[in-house]
Design a protein around this motif. Structure first.
Motif, PDB file in Angstrom:
ATOM      1  N   CYS A 152      -6.462  -1.170  -0.310  1.00  0.00           N
ATOM      2  CA  CYS A 152      -5.863  -1.498   0.981  1.00  0.00           C
ATOM      3  C   CYS A 152      -6.989  -1.633   2.020  1.00  0.00           C
ATOM      4  O   CYS A 152      -7.826  -0.741   2.132  1.00  0.00           O
ATOM      5  CB  CYS A 152      -4.903  -0.399   1.398  1.00  0.00           C
ATOM      6  SG  CYS A 152      -4.346  -0.548   3.102  1.00  0.00           S
ATOM      7  N   CYS A 176       0.860  -1.185   0.000  1.00  0.00           N
ATOM      8  CA  CYS A 176       0.000   0.000   0.000  1.00  0.00           C
ATOM      9  C   CYS A 176       0.897   1.235   0.000  1.00  0.00           C
ATOM     10  O   CYS A 176       1.822   1.338   0.800  1.00  0.00           O
ATOM     11  CB  CYS A 176      -0.906   0.012   1.225  1.00  0.00           C
ATOM     12  SG  CYS A 176      -1.820   1.550   1.379  1.00  0.00           S
ATOM     13  N   THR A 187      -7.079   2.883   0.254  1.00  0.00           N
ATOM     14  CA  THR A 187      -6.422   3.442  -0.927  1.00  0.00           C
ATOM     15  C   THR A 187      -6.478   2.417  -2.058  1.00  0.00           C
ATOM     16  O   THR A 187      -6.095   1.272  -1.857  1.00  0.00           O
ATOM     17  CB  THR A 187      -4.950   3.760  -0.612  1.00  0.00           C
ATOM     18  OG1 THR A 187      -4.914   4.545   0.575  1.00  0.00           O
ATOM     19  CG2 THR A 187      -4.293   4.518  -1.747  1.00  0.00           C
ATOM     20  N   LYS A 228       0.235   4.134   0.901  1.00  0.00           N
ATOM     21  CA  LYS A 228      -0.032   5.061   1.991  1.00  0.00           C
ATOM     22  C   LYS A 228       0.469   4.526   3.335  1.00  0.00           C
ATOM     23  O   LYS A 228       1.186   5.212   4.045  1.00  0.00           O
ATOM     24  CB  LYS A 228      -1.527   5.345   2.077  1.00  0.00           C
ATOM     25  CG  LYS A 228      -1.830   6.804   2.299  1.00  0.00           C
ATOM     26  CD  LYS A 228      -3.298   7.037   2.176  1.00  0.00           C
ATOM     27  CE  LYS A 228      -3.644   8.510   2.265  1.00  0.00           C
ATOM     28  NZ  LYS A 228      -5.071   8.701   2.086  1.00  0.00           N
ATOM     29  N   CYS A 229       0.063   3.299   3.682  1.00  0.00           N
ATOM     30  CA  CYS A 229       0.477   2.830   4.995  1.00  0.00           C
ATOM     31  C   CYS A 229       1.597   1.807   4.951  1.00  0.00           C
ATOM     32  O   CYS A 229       2.066   1.392   6.000  1.00  0.00           O
ATOM     33  CB  CYS A 229      -0.714   2.359   5.824  1.00  0.00           C
ATOM     34  SG  CYS A 229      -1.925   1.387   5.005  1.00  0.00           S
ATOM     35  N   CYS A 271      -6.599   1.548   4.772  1.00  0.00           N
ATOM     36  CA  CYS A 271      -6.850   2.959   4.489  1.00  0.00           C
ATOM     37  C   CYS A 271      -7.709   3.136   3.237  1.00  0.00           C
ATOM     38  O   CYS A 271      -7.963   4.264   2.823  1.00  0.00           O
ATOM     39  CB  CYS A 271      -5.534   3.717   4.344  1.00  0.00           C
ATOM     40  SG  CYS A 271      -4.526   3.126   2.993  1.00  0.00           S
TER      41      CYS A 271
HETATM   42 ZN   LIG Z   1      -3.151   1.399   3.134  1.00  0.00          ZN
END
Ligand SMILES: [Zn+2]
Lengths: 231, 422
Positions: free
Chosen positions: A17, A3, A22, A5-6, A20
């Motif tokens: 994901c 992912c 995404t 983002k995380c 989050c």
């Molecule tokens: Zn994520």
């Protein structure tokens, strides 16, 4: 695939994901085959509700009772006579006790006032049919009072589960005091003596209610009782 | 076993009294094998374990004064997995059977009603069940070691005992804590979201050692940090913030050396009060380690046991009819039982299996359900080189999961996530 983002690694072929949400943009395109799910796909059937057959049966029963009463009165007495009471009573029972259960979500704030309104109508019918004069000065205010109290307690306990004991205390006090009102209506309708009995419930209810209110409002009392009474 | 019923142990008493749809009163242990599970053989294995584990093959019955556990007339029927784990055990199911033996593809899972046992007892059952299954399927001869029990032996009395009264010191420890922060979210009816974070055990251990603490303390501290951040975002005014505490179950067998297969764990609630100031991860680690070290001693735990056991010894309380007792227990529990922490972080530790079994088993996991006022819960178990961090929730938002797992990634612990709810 990770992912963006995380930074967690995702299962192959995941569309987004799970943490989050995404969306996944896989540079390899849709080539990666989705991984086998770790749990079965099927959503569990919601627990079976068995109340519909029972409700239908009870509705039919009420219908049968009221119909047979009406037919009996019409054929033997050639008038609606007492079957009117039976039919209206059945209707009352139906709307107050059975009707709400047809719904998945029973909103007491709607059904409770409706129930009391119907009770009022029923009493009005009896009063008019028997030629009494007790409806306006006794039955109506007392039913309204009961309806108001019930609706108020529903409101109190539905919104906010905090300070239950305090609410119970206030309610008990109000119920105690309302006994005096009931006696007042009895008194002006049927010419009975005022303060013949209402003082007993007023005193006992209000006493218990006040003790509860005090327990909730004075922190020391509450702590003491909790300390002494906990199991 | 002479009689076919037994009393509930001290920790088990609460579970029948509190029946709530938000509280999944079940926990699960599971073993994933290298090949698909054969249901017929699993059924045979489950039947073969029956004489050895009398305390697991039971159903919940109601007496006048207490609930009791009655031996099952026949082993439970194994079944295929549900769409989500830890489905609530309704009263009706408890009356017929308190244990579920479940298979799905390569996985054997066992779900226990929490009155029967805790995670440690559950893992011993699962290991023995898996060993028996492997014997039936592949002829593997798994020795009775590393928690696998010998099926030819009779059950030992100390495996069936309620260890709580034995280790009580009679002096009830009084610890009043203020209410902790309550996590909230949009309720998801009739579904539990499970997010499994798979983490290399070595990297996790290395990260914990960088902070000079154990893996349990480290994960608890990261969880506390995530919840603190969660609260800071929602409640900018520091004075109105609530204490953040993590409920950590302590396995009392490690402290007292009991061999019981029934419940023998108590929880502690280490944490911090954010009104006093901000804490970084290092501070959280040392605070939580210190709190756990101070409390998880034989002496103080004995006092905590006493606080639970003492009321049960008062004959006046024993004589109260069960419905009244359950009602009162529910009241007390609702008032003070669960408000002391925000979330469970339950670490079962490293699950070891005998060497003869290892080639057949790919992973082993431990999952606890949500509770009345804990919409999220977290359970951890390490098998082989991986640590499986199972986060379960009955709300829609995966916010805590996101914070927790991405924080682990930041701390150089790579995380791979799986979920049951894509
Ligand atoms: Zn994520």
């Amino acid at each position: 695939m990770y992912c963006v983002k995380c930074g967690v690694r995702l299962t192959d072929g995941a569309a987004a994901c799970p943490l989050c949400r995404t969306p996944v943009r896989d540079p390899d395109g849709a080539e990666a085959a989705p991984a086998a799910p770790t749990y079965p796909e099927r959503y569990p059937a919601p627990p079976k509700t068995r109340r519909y057959p029972i409700l239908a049966f009870l509705t039919a029963l009420l219908l049968a009772v009221s119909l047979s009463a009406m037919i009996y009165c019409l054929t033997n007495l050639h008038a609606v006579s007492w079957s009117g009471y039976v039919m209206l009573a059945c209707a009352l029972v139906y709307f107050a006790l059975l009707f709400p259960f047809w719904f998945e979500k029973r909103e007491p704030l709607i059904f409770v006032p409706i129930g009391f309104g119907l009770t009022c109508g029923y009493l009005l019918y009896i009063c008019l049919y028997t030629g009494g004069s007790w409806f306006l000065s006794f039955a109506f205010p007392v039913t309204m009072l009961a309806g108001l109290l019930t609706t108020a307690s529903v409101l109190l306990f539905r919104f906010g589960k905090r300070r239950r004991l305090l609410k119970i205390g206030v309610l008990l006090t109000v119920i105690g005091l309302s006994n005096m009102l009931i006696e007042f209506f009895l008194c002006i309708t049927f010419d009975t003596r005022m303060f013949a009995w209402s003082l007993y419930p007023v005193c006992s209810f209000s006493l218990v209610g006040l003790v509860l209110i005090l327990c909730c409002t004075i922190p020391g009392w509450r702590a003491y009782l909790e300390k002494k009474l906990f199991l | 076993m002479g009689k076919n019923w037994m009393r509930l142990d001290n920790a088990a008493l609460i579970f029948p009294a509190i029946s709530h749809t938000r509280w999944s009163n079940v926990f699960r242990v599971s073993a994933t094998l290298t090949e698909p599970v054969d249901p017929a053989l699993l059924q045979r294995a489950a039947a073969d374990l029956m004489p050895r584990f009398p305390s697991m093959y039971v159903r919940l019955k109601t007496g006048v004064f207490w609930h009791y556990l009655e031996a099952l007339p026949a082993p439970p029927q194994v079944r295929e997995d549900f769409a989500f784990p830890l489905t609530l055990m309704q009263k009706k199911e408890l009356k017929t059977c308190c244990i579920r033996v479940i298979y799905f593809k390569n996985r054997i899972a066992v779900e226990f009603f929490h009155s029967l046992t805790d995670g440690t007892g559950g893992i011993i059952y699962l290991k023995t069940l898996t060993a028996r299954y492997l014997h039936l399927k592949y002829g593997a001869d798994v020795p009775a070691e590393e928690g696998v029990l010998d099926l030819n032996e009779a059950p030992l009395p100390e495996e069936l005992e309620d260890s709580f009264p034995r280790f009580s010191n009679g002096v009830a420890l009084d610890d009043r804590e203020t209410d902790a922060l309550r996590l909230r979210g949009t309720r998801e009816p009739n579904f539990l979201h499970l997010t499994t974070g798979i983490v290399p055990a070595g990297a996790l251990k290395a990260a914990a050692h960088r902070y000079g603490v154990t893996v349990t303390v480290f994960l608890t501290a990261v969880m506390a940090e995530s919840i603190l951040a969660y609260q800071t975002e929602r409640c900018p005014e520091r004075r109105r913030r609530k204490p953040v505490r993590i409920t950590v179950p302590i396995n009392l067998r490690r402290i007292y050396g009991s061999k019981t297969l029934r419940n023998f764990a108590l929880t502690l609630n280490p944490g911090v009060d954010p009104r006093m100031g901000d804490y970084d991860l290092g501070e959280l680690c040392s605070v939580i380690a210190a709190q756990l070290n101070a409390e998880a001693t034989p002496q103080r735990m004995a006092g905590r046991i006493a606080a639970n056991v003492n009321p049960q010894n008062i004959s006046l309380i024993r004589a109260v009819p069960l419905p009244v007792k359950s009602f009162i227990m529910r009241l007390i529990y609702n008032r003070r039982g669960e408000s002391k922490g925000c979330i469970n972080v339950s670490n079962l530790g490293v699950i070891r299996v005998p060497e003869a079994m290892a080639p057949f088993v790919r992973r082993m996991e431990f999952i606890i359900g949500t509770q009345r006022s804990y919409p999220n819960n977290c359970s951890v178990a390490t098998f082989g080189d991986e640590t499986y961090i199972n986060m379960i929730r009955n709300i829609r938002e995966p916010e805590l999961e996101r914070r927790f797992f991405s924080r682990l990634v930041e701390l150089n612990v790579p995380v791979a996530v799986e979920t049951n709810s894509n």
